[in-house]
Scaffold this motif. Structure first.
Motif, PDB file in Angstrom:
ATOM      1  N   GLY A 133       0.803  -1.217   0.000  1.00  0.00           N
ATOM      2  CA  GLY A 133       0.000   0.000   0.000  1.00  0.00           C
ATOM      3  C   GLY A 133       0.836   1.268   0.000  1.00  0.00           C
ATOM      4  N   PRO A 134       1.740   1.437   0.969  1.00  0.00           N
ATOM      5  CA  PRO A 134       2.594   2.634   0.965  1.00  0.00           C
ATOM      6  C   PRO A 134       3.420   2.781  -0.305  1.00  0.00           C
ATOM      7  CG  PRO A 134       2.675   1.538   3.095  1.00  0.00           C
ATOM      8  CD  PRO A 134       1.914   0.626   2.179  1.00  0.00           C
ATOM      9  N   TRP A 135       3.929   1.670  -0.824  1.00  0.00           N
ATOM     10  CA  TRP A 135       4.701   1.713  -2.070  1.00  0.00           C
ATOM     11  C   TRP A 135       3.827   2.165  -3.244  1.00  0.00           C
ATOM     12  CZ3 TRP A 135       3.242  -2.049  -5.816  1.00  0.00           C
ATOM     13  CH2 TRP A 135       3.965  -1.977  -7.024  1.00  0.00           C
ATOM     14  N   ALA A 136       2.597   1.633  -3.350  1.00  0.00           N
ATOM     15  CA  ALA A 136       1.705   1.990  -4.450  1.00  0.00           C
ATOM     16  C   ALA A 136       1.309   3.465  -4.384  1.00  0.00           C
ATOM     17  CB  ALA A 136       0.465   1.099  -4.428  1.00  0.00           C
ATOM     18  N   LEU A 137       0.976   3.954  -3.195  1.00  0.00           N
ATOM     19  CA  LEU A 137       0.594   5.358  -3.040  1.00  0.00           C
ATOM     20  C   LEU A 137       1.763   6.286  -3.348  1.00  0.00           C
ATOM     21  CD1 LEU A 137      -1.578   5.212   0.202  1.00  0.00           C
ATOM     22  CD2 LEU A 137      -2.375   5.513  -2.149  1.00  0.00           C
ATOM     23  N   ARG A 138       2.938   5.915  -2.853  1.00  0.00           N
ATOM     24  CA  ARG A 138       4.129   6.742  -3.076  1.00  0.00           C
ATOM     25  C   ARG A 138       4.477   6.799  -4.571  1.00  0.00           C
ATOM     26  NH1 ARG A 138       6.799   4.266   0.295  1.00  0.00           N
ATOM     27  NH2 ARG A 138       7.962   2.818  -1.034  1.00  0.00           N
ATOM     28  N   SER A 139       4.424   5.654  -5.219  1.00  0.00           N
ATOM     29  CA  SER A 139       4.744   5.604  -6.646  1.00  0.00           C
ATOM     30  C   SER A 139       3.689   6.342  -7.474  1.00  0.00           C
ATOM     31  CB  SER A 139       4.847   4.149  -7.111  1.00  0.00           C
ATOM     32  OG  SER A 139       5.930   3.479  -6.479  1.00  0.00           O
ATOM     33  N   GLY A 140       2.418   6.172  -7.111  1.00  0.00           N
ATOM     34  CA  GLY A 140       1.356   6.829  -7.855  1.00  0.00           C
ATOM     35  C   GLY A 140       1.422   8.338  -7.777  1.00  0.00           C
ATOM     36  N   ARG A 141       1.792   8.859  -6.601  1.00  0.00           N
ATOM     37  CA  ARG A 141       1.849  10.310  -6.415  1.00  0.00           C
ATOM     38  C   ARG A 141       2.992  10.954  -7.190  1.00  0.00           C
ATOM     39  NH1 ARG A 141       0.397   9.202  -0.850  1.00  0.00           N
ATOM     40  NH2 ARG A 141       2.633   9.117  -0.363  1.00  0.00           N
ATOM     41  N   ARG A 142       4.125  10.290  -7.244  1.00  0.00           N
ATOM     42  CA  ARG A 142       5.300  10.959  -7.819  1.00  0.00           C
ATOM     43  C   ARG A 142       5.596  10.550  -9.255  1.00  0.00           C
ATOM     44  NH1 ARG A 142      10.442   8.239  -4.605  1.00  0.00           N
ATOM     45  NH2 ARG A 142      10.752   6.430  -5.967  1.00  0.00           N
ATOM     46  N   ALA A 143       4.931   9.511  -9.757  1.00  0.00           N
ATOM     47  CA  ALA A 143       5.221   9.038 -11.115  1.00  0.00           C
ATOM     48  C   ALA A 143       4.712  10.017 -12.163  1.00  0.00           C
ATOM     49  CB  ALA A 143       4.594   7.661 -11.338  1.00  0.00           C
ATOM     50  N   ARG A 144       5.349  10.000 -13.301  1.00  0.00           N
ATOM     51  CA  ARG A 144       4.867  10.756 -14.463  1.00  0.00           C
ATOM     52  C   ARG A 144       3.486  10.243 -14.847  1.00  0.00           C
ATOM     53  NH1 ARG A 144       7.855  10.357 -20.375  1.00  0.00           N
ATOM     54  NH2 ARG A 144       6.228  11.406 -21.609  1.00  0.00           N
ATOM     55  N   CYS A 145       2.680  11.079 -15.485  1.00  0.00           N
ATOM     56  CA  CYS A 145       1.332  10.670 -15.890  1.00  0.00           C
ATOM     57  C   CYS A 145       1.407   9.412 -16.763  1.00  0.00           C
ATOM     58  CB  CYS A 145       0.639  11.793 -16.653  1.00  0.00           C
ATOM     59  SG  CYS A 145      -1.028  11.381 -17.208  1.00  0.00           S
ATOM     60  N   VAL A 146       0.816   8.331 -16.284  1.00  0.00           N
ATOM     61  CA  VAL A 146       0.935   7.055 -16.981  1.00  0.00           C
ATOM     62  C   VAL A 146       0.099   7.012 -18.261  1.00  0.00           C
ATOM     63  CG1 VAL A 146       1.511   5.744 -14.905  1.00  0.00           C
ATOM     64  CG2 VAL A 146      -0.891   6.070 -15.525  1.00  0.00           C
ATOM     65  N   LEU A 147      -0.802   7.985 -18.428  1.00  0.00           N
ATOM     66  CA  LEU A 147      -1.584   8.047 -19.665  1.00  0.00           C
ATOM     67  C   LEU A 147      -0.824   8.763 -20.764  1.00  0.00           C
ATOM     68  CD1 LEU A 147      -5.200   8.859 -18.389  1.00  0.00           C
ATOM     69  CD2 LEU A 147      -4.052   6.647 -18.629  1.00  0.00           C
ATOM     70  N   SER A 148       0.289   9.396 -20.415  1.00  0.00           N
ATOM     71  CA  SER A 148       1.062  10.172 -21.384  1.00  0.00           C
ATOM     72  C   SER A 148       2.203   9.381 -21.997  1.00  0.00           C
ATOM     73  CB  SER A 148       1.616  11.447 -20.714  1.00  0.00           C
ATOM     74  OG  SER A 148       0.565  12.297 -20.311  1.00  0.00           O
ATOM     75  N   ILE A 149       2.181   8.072 -21.846  1.00  0.00           N
ATOM     76  CA  ILE A 149       3.233   7.210 -22.401  1.00  0.00           C
ATOM     77  C   ILE A 149       2.675   6.461 -23.602  1.00  0.00           C
ATOM     78  CG2 ILE A 149       4.865   5.356 -21.929  1.00  0.00           C
ATOM     79  CD1 ILE A 149       5.342   7.946 -20.362  1.00  0.00           C
ATOM     80  N   PHE A 150       3.355   6.573 -24.731  1.00  0.00           N
ATOM     81  CA  PHE A 150       2.952   5.861 -25.946  1.00  0.00           C
ATOM     82  C   PHE A 150       3.524   4.447 -25.849  1.00  0.00           C
ATOM     83  CE2 PHE A 150       1.398   7.658 -30.166  1.00  0.00           C
ATOM     84  CZ  PHE A 150       0.796   6.461 -30.533  1.00  0.00           C
ATOM     85  N   TYR A 151       2.857   3.614 -25.057  1.00  0.00           N
ATOM     86  CA  TYR A 151       3.370   2.272 -24.770  1.00  0.00           C
ATOM     87  C   TYR A 151       3.571   1.446 -26.041  1.00  0.00           C
ATOM     88  CZ  TYR A 151       2.013   3.440 -19.992  1.00  0.00           C
ATOM     89  OH  TYR A 151       1.893   4.064 -18.774  1.00  0.00           O
ATOM     90  N   GLU A 152       2.745   1.706 -27.033  1.00  0.00           N
ATOM     91  CA  GLU A 152       2.841   0.935 -28.272  1.00  0.00           C
ATOM     92  C   GLU A 152       4.180   1.121 -28.969  1.00  0.00           C
ATOM     93  OE1 GLU A 152       0.542   2.920 -27.204  1.00  0.00           O
ATOM     94  OE2 GLU A 152      -1.483   2.397 -27.855  1.00  0.00           O
ATOM     95  N   ARG A 153       4.917   2.174 -28.582  1.00  0.00           N
ATOM     96  CA  ARG A 153       6.231   2.426 -29.157  1.00  0.00           C
ATOM     97  C   ARG A 153       7.351   2.105 -28.169  1.00  0.00           C
ATOM     98  NH1 ARG A 153       4.731   8.345 -31.909  1.00  0.00           N
ATOM     99  NH2 ARG A 153       3.098   7.555 -33.316  1.00  0.00           N
ATOM    100  N   ARG A 154       6.999   1.452 -27.083  1.00  0.00           N
ATOM    101  CA  ARG A 154       7.989   1.170 -26.037  1.00  0.00           C
ATOM    102  C   ARG A 154       8.190  -0.322 -25.799  1.00  0.00           C
ATOM    103  NH1 ARG A 154       9.388   5.437 -22.675  1.00  0.00           N
ATOM    104  NH2 ARG A 154       8.536   7.416 -23.407  1.00  0.00           N
ATOM    105  N   TRP A 155       7.654  -1.175 -26.651  1.00  0.00           N
ATOM    106  CA  TRP A 155       7.743  -2.619 -26.403  1.00  0.00           C
ATOM    107  C   TRP A 155       9.188  -3.093 -26.284  1.00  0.00           C
ATOM    108  CZ3 TRP A 155       3.307  -3.084 -24.673  1.00  0.00           C
ATOM    109  CH2 TRP A 155       2.123  -2.780 -25.359  1.00  0.00           C
ATOM    110  N   ASP A 156      10.103  -2.510 -27.073  1.00  0.00           N
ATOM    111  CA  ASP A 156      11.497  -2.953 -27.058  1.00  0.00           C
ATOM    112  C   ASP A 156      12.269  -2.434 -25.848  1.00  0.00           C
ATOM    113  OD1 ASP A 156      10.922  -4.145 -29.446  1.00  0.00           O
ATOM    114  OD2 ASP A 156      11.954  -2.670 -30.691  1.00  0.00           O
ATOM    115  N   GLN A 157      11.737  -1.435 -25.175  1.00  0.00           N
ATOM    116  CA  GLN A 157      12.430  -0.844 -24.025  1.00  0.00           C
ATOM    117  C   GLN A 157      12.403  -1.798 -22.842  1.00  0.00           C
ATOM    118  OE1 GLN A 157      10.916   3.020 -23.039  1.00  0.00           O
ATOM    119  NE2 GLN A 157      12.338   3.365 -21.341  1.00  0.00           N
ATOM    120  N   SER A 158      13.465  -1.805 -22.050  1.00  0.00           N
ATOM    121  CA  SER A 158      13.487  -2.690 -20.888  1.00  0.00           C
ATOM    122  C   SER A 158      12.512  -2.190 -19.831  1.00  0.00           C
ATOM    123  CB  SER A 158      14.899  -2.774 -20.297  1.00  0.00           C
ATOM    124  OG  SER A 158      15.222  -1.593 -19.590  1.00  0.00           O
ATOM    125  N   LEU A 159      11.887  -3.112 -19.129  1.00  0.00           N
ATOM    126  CA  LEU A 159      10.932  -2.761 -18.086  1.00  0.00           C
ATOM    127  C   LEU A 159      11.598  -1.933 -16.996  1.00  0.00           C
ATOM    128  CD1 LEU A 159       8.144  -3.013 -16.784  1.00  0.00           C
ATOM    129  CD2 LEU A 159       8.846  -5.241 -15.873  1.00  0.00           C
TER     130      LEU A 159
END
Length: 311
Positions: free
Chosen positions: A254-280
């Motif tokens: 829970g604390p990890w999820a809340l902390r990551s959600g608050r500070r992460a870049r907007c996850v809707l602003s990532i063109f995931y379809e162009r990131r398949w080759d990128q490492s996780l």
């Protein structure tokens, strides 16, 4: 059969009537403002009541049938808020009786998320990659994914791990319902994008689709998006966890999820379809998402501690 969607211009709030003979249900607004009256026959099964609730929510949420500005008195606005809240509660109750929870979640998410969707849209517009997504409006469906290519990617790449997630949890991106109750076309796409990247968030966060994994993702989404249904899911989801898993959520995930959600870049602003080759790992660093503190199996086995330290 009467017209099922007509506006009563004599009502002080300009409210809609719902008159449906085949359901034996008639909802009307009185001259005092917003007093909903429902007459249900003995033939009104839980499934029928659910359909009736969906129609009421559609009417109350439609921009085309909102009260005119001159009729939006403080009393009317207050009663509209109270009525919509009662409709959402009725919808949830009817859905529980009918056993159709997916529809309820979809409808409530769309009818309660207007302000949050506007904020998410603005965040996407202020991000170059997010702006491109809003302009091109890509969809994440089986018809748009090259699964054969993903299968050839090395372990640890985002595309290969996403494919692994789909296979291990037996899910498909085509299971995401289309948006129906958001009138603004751009906001409707933002809601659609949120739904379609949900499984990608599971991959980014390393969470399976069991109850503990879903709740952890909902805590992240609540902090990241501010969508009311995410907040509701984050609040109510833990009620279905066992005591041991609830402790795991409260002390670690829970604390990890809340902390990551608050500070992460907007996850809707990532063109995931162009990131398949990128490492996780690289993608997590770019988004400022910490690796999960625990490795959770897709089964009900006890979570194992992650040997990789959280950054």
């Amino acid at each position: 059969m009467h017209d099922s969607r007509r506006v009563d211009n004599h009502s002080p709030c300009g409210l809609s009537h719902l008159d449906d003979d085949y359901l034996g249900v008639h909802t009307q607004a009185t001259a005092e403002g917003l007093e909903w009256r429902e007459y249900e026959t003995e033939r009104a099964t839980p499934s029928i009541r659910l359909k009736h609730s969906l129609r009421i929510v559609r009417i109350c949420s439609s921009d085309t049938e909102k009260p005119s500005p001159q009729r939006r008195t403080p009393f009317c606005l207050l009663m509209l808020s109270i009525s919509r809240s009662s409709l959402w509660l009725t919808l949830g109750h009817n859905c529980r009786l009918a056993g159709i929870c997916g529809d309820m979640v979809a409808v409530l998410g769309e009818t309660t998320g207007h302000l949050a969707l506007m904020k998410l849209r603005d965040r996407m517009k202020n991000d170059p990659e997010g702006y491109t997504i809003l302009t091109e409006r890509p969809r994440i469906r089986l018809s748009t994914l090259d699964l054969a290519h993903m299968a050839t990617l090395p372990d640890g790449s985002f595309g290969r791990e996403y494919l692994r997630f789909l296979e291990e949890n037996r899910v498909t991106p085509d299971s995401r319902a289309d948006v129906k109750f958001v009138d603004n076309e751009e906001l409707a796409y933002v809601m659609q994008r949120y739904r379609e990247v949900h499984d990608l968030l599971h991959t980014l966060l390393g969470m399976p689709t069991n109850m503990l994994g879903e709740v952890a993702v909902k805590w992240f989404e609540a902090a990241q998006t501010g969508l009311p249904m995410c907040i509701m899911g984050a609040a109510l989801g833990p009620l279905r966890l066992s005591s041991s898993r609830l402790q795991t959520l409260a002390t670690s995930l829970g604390p990890w999820a809340l902390r990551s959600g608050r500070r992460a870049r907007c996850v809707l602003s990532i063109f995931y379809e162009r990131r398949w080759d990128q490492s996780l790992e690289d993608l997590r660093k770019e988004l400022d998402i910490e690796p999960p503190p625990l490795i959770i199996s897709a089964t009900n086995k006890k979570p194992a501690a992650n040997s990789e330290p959280a950054s």
